[in-house]
Enzyme design. Structure first.
Site, short mmCIF file in Angstrom:
data_model
loop_
_atom_site.label_atom_id
_atom_site.label_comp_id
_atom_site.label_asym_id
_atom_site.label_seq_id
_atom_site.Cartn_x
_atom_site.Cartn_y
_atom_site.Cartn_z
N CYS B 33 -0.80 -0.99 -2.41
CA CYS B 33 0.32 -0.86 -2.59
C CYS B 33 0.46 -1.80 -3.31
O CYS B 33 2.06 -1.68 -3.79
CB CYS B 33 0.83 -0.46 -1.12
SG CYS B 33 1.43 -1.81 -0.14
N CYS B 107 0.58 -2.50 6.80
CA CYS B 107 0.87 -3.69 6.89
C CYS B 107 0.58 -4.37 7.66
O CYS B 107 0.74 -6.09 7.17
CB CYS B 107 2.41 -2.97 6.56
SG CYS B 107 2.84 -1.48 5.61
S1 FES Z 1 3.71 -0.57 2.82
FE1 FES Z 1 3.62 -1.74 1.67
S2 FES Z 1 3.58 -3.52 2.69
FE2 FES Z 1 3.77 -1.67 3.59
#
Ligand code: FES
Lengths: 379, 128
Positions: B33, B107
């Site tokens: 992400c 994360c």
């Molecule tokens: S989803 Fe991107 S850091 Fe948590």
């Protein structure tokens, strides 16, 4: 705590008048509109009235309005229905890169069935160029589907010009008008063959929408059974929701839009003046009156959304962190925004309930929230 | 979607910020992400003469879960000996937080990775 709802592009609160209009159809007018007796006919009257109101709003005939379970079903019906009916004529469909998922994923499904799909690029404001559409058309093209206005950045597409291009090649033109409906002028006479609508974006109930299908258009139904909705969508009608949808359109007050646009401009101005390193995403001019989309560089969007939520402010983000797929918004990517800037995006969409004080409150809270998160950020 | 503990730590994270001239700096990024996490450590010694994490800070460009997990990882590591700190896993962090939504598992990886990288970075410097 003060609550400010700035997510009206996701859904809107139902107008009390809409709820009021629906109530009798849960109670005394409970009949099945297909029944011949008085109970049934009373329910049918409610549907007929709603159909007329919606038809009038877009300058269509009542028998061109097909009620569906919402915008998603309308988009599915339009794309699949036309594709399957026109298969013998060709296998090419044209749409844009910034469509709603209910169009994009339907197009992808059709690709799996063997259809070819062109996803038109947009410029940095999110606009589809009618000349690009012209170029993309082939002998095989059977359907063009381009949204009337975008849900994330608010871009208003040149629907009239796009429809004209499709019409000149005798190709069906569909538009997803869910966000545009009631907010900007819209007339099926522009050469539109199919258009999708939804009630809950305009203070109506959820679970109800409509597809406009121009008279004489052959379309294969998705759902078969009884003879409801002119044989185009079987199933006993959701009478209270349909009545609520009609009421929402009937009482939609266009004058409110000016106030909403003013508040949005106040918001944009305030944000740009008070917060350093902020970018306004999307078009400057051709924008729906209710949508503003920003990127606060160095601040992750979901964290900002949560921070604002804890202060009673509701909005949404195009950040990858908030997406189930962990991909940044396809709309922001299509307008050329880098993943990292998309990551910092925040959409605020206003509604008629918002007041001057709401915006003042946001302009007081937001700069501090951004500052706090920037302190945590390595940038 | 988040537990109370996650929200609480997100709102009031511990050990936020940078350390000037850290003994170790770990940078982890998430290719999925695009999130970024930096962890800074200062090394000290306990009474037994073992090396410990005397101070630890983080900065992140990440979501609410990333902020909460960094806060938790830094809390867990603080005061621990280096070999103890190396054993901290993603699961320890997630458990302490009362769980994370599946889409947010990465994360917590990010925070743990950054911690381990900071320790590696320190050890590399030391052996030069
Ligand atoms: S989803 Fe991107 S850091 Fe948590």
């Amino acid at each position: 705590m003060k609550k400010v709802y700035l997510d009206n592009a996701a859904t809107t609160p139902q107008d009390p008048e809409v709820v009021e209009a629906m109530l009798p159809y849960f109670k005394e007018h409970f009949g099945n509109p297909s029944s011949i007796h008085a109970f049934g006919q009373k329910a049918k009257e409610g549907i007929d009235k709603a159909r007329k109101i919606i038809a009038k709003k877009i300058k269509a005939n009542p028998d061109e309005i097909i009620f569906t379970s919402g915008g998603t079903e309308a988009n599915n019906l339009a794309l699949k229905g036309i594709a399957h009916t026109q298969k013998a004529k060709g296998n090419h469909i044209i749409t844009s890169q910034i469509e709603h998922h209910s169009v994009l994923n339907t197009a992808r499904q059709l690709e799996k069935e063997g259809f070819k799909v062109t996803y038109l690029k947009v410029d940095k404001e999110g606009l589809v160029d009618p000349k690009e559409l012209e170029k993309a058309i082939t002998k095989e093209t059977i359907l063009v589907s381009v949204m009337a206005a975008n849900n994330e950045i608010g871009t208003i597409e040149p629907t009239r010009e796009l429809a004209k291009v499709a019409r000149s090649h005798k190709i069906y033109f569909h538009t997803d008008a869910v966000q545009a409906f009631c907010k900007i002028p819209f007339d099926v006479g522009w050469g539109i063959d199919l258009a999708s609508f939804s009630a809950h974006k305009i203070h109506g109930p959820k679970g109800i929408g409509a597809l406009y299908i121009k008279r004489g258009t052959k379309i294969q139904p998705r759902q078969v059974g009884g003879h409801q909705e002119f044989e185009k969508r079987a199933g006993t009608e959701n009478v209270p929701a349909i009545v609520g949808f009609g009421k929402a359109v009937e009482i939609y007050n266009v004058d409110e839009l000016r106030k909403i646009a003013e508040l949005r401009d106040k918001l944009i101005e305030g944000v740009i003046n008070k917060i350093p390193k902020v970018k306004l995403n999307g078009p400057k001019e051709k924008r729906l009156p209710n949508i503003a989309n920003f990127s606060f560089l160095g601040v992750e969007g979901e964290a900002l959304l949560m921070e604002l939520d804890s202060k009673g402010i509701a909005c949404s983000t195009g950040s990858a962190c908030a997406a189930p797929t962990l991909e940044p918004s396809h709309v922001l990517q299509a307008i050329g925004i880098t993943a990292i800037v998309a990551h910092s995006s925040l959409r605020m969409s206003l509604g008629k309930e918002n007041s001057e004080e709401d915006i003042d409150y946001v302009l007081e809270i937001l700069p501090q929230a951004v500052k706090n998160l920037r302190k945590i950020s390595p940038f | 979607m988040y537990t109370k503990k996650v929200i609480q730590l997100f709102k009031h994270p511990h050990n936020v910020g940078k350390i000037k001239n850290p003994d170790g700096l770990g940078k982890a990024g998430n290719p999925v992400c695009g999130d970024i996490m930096w962890i800074y450590i200062k090394i000290g010694k306990n009474k037994k003469g073992e090396e410990t994490i005397k101070d630890i800070r983080f900065s992140t460009f990440g979501c609410a879960a990333a902020i909460a997990t960094s806060s938790m990882v830094t809390d867990l590591a603080k005061g621990k000996t280096i070999s103890e700190a190396k054993k901290i896993t993603r699961k320890d962090v997630a458990d302490e937080l009362g769980g994370l939504p599946p889409v947010k598992f990465h994360c917590s990886n990010l925070a743990v990775d950054a911690l381990h990288k900071a320790i590696q970075n320190y050890e590399k410097k030391k052996h030069k």
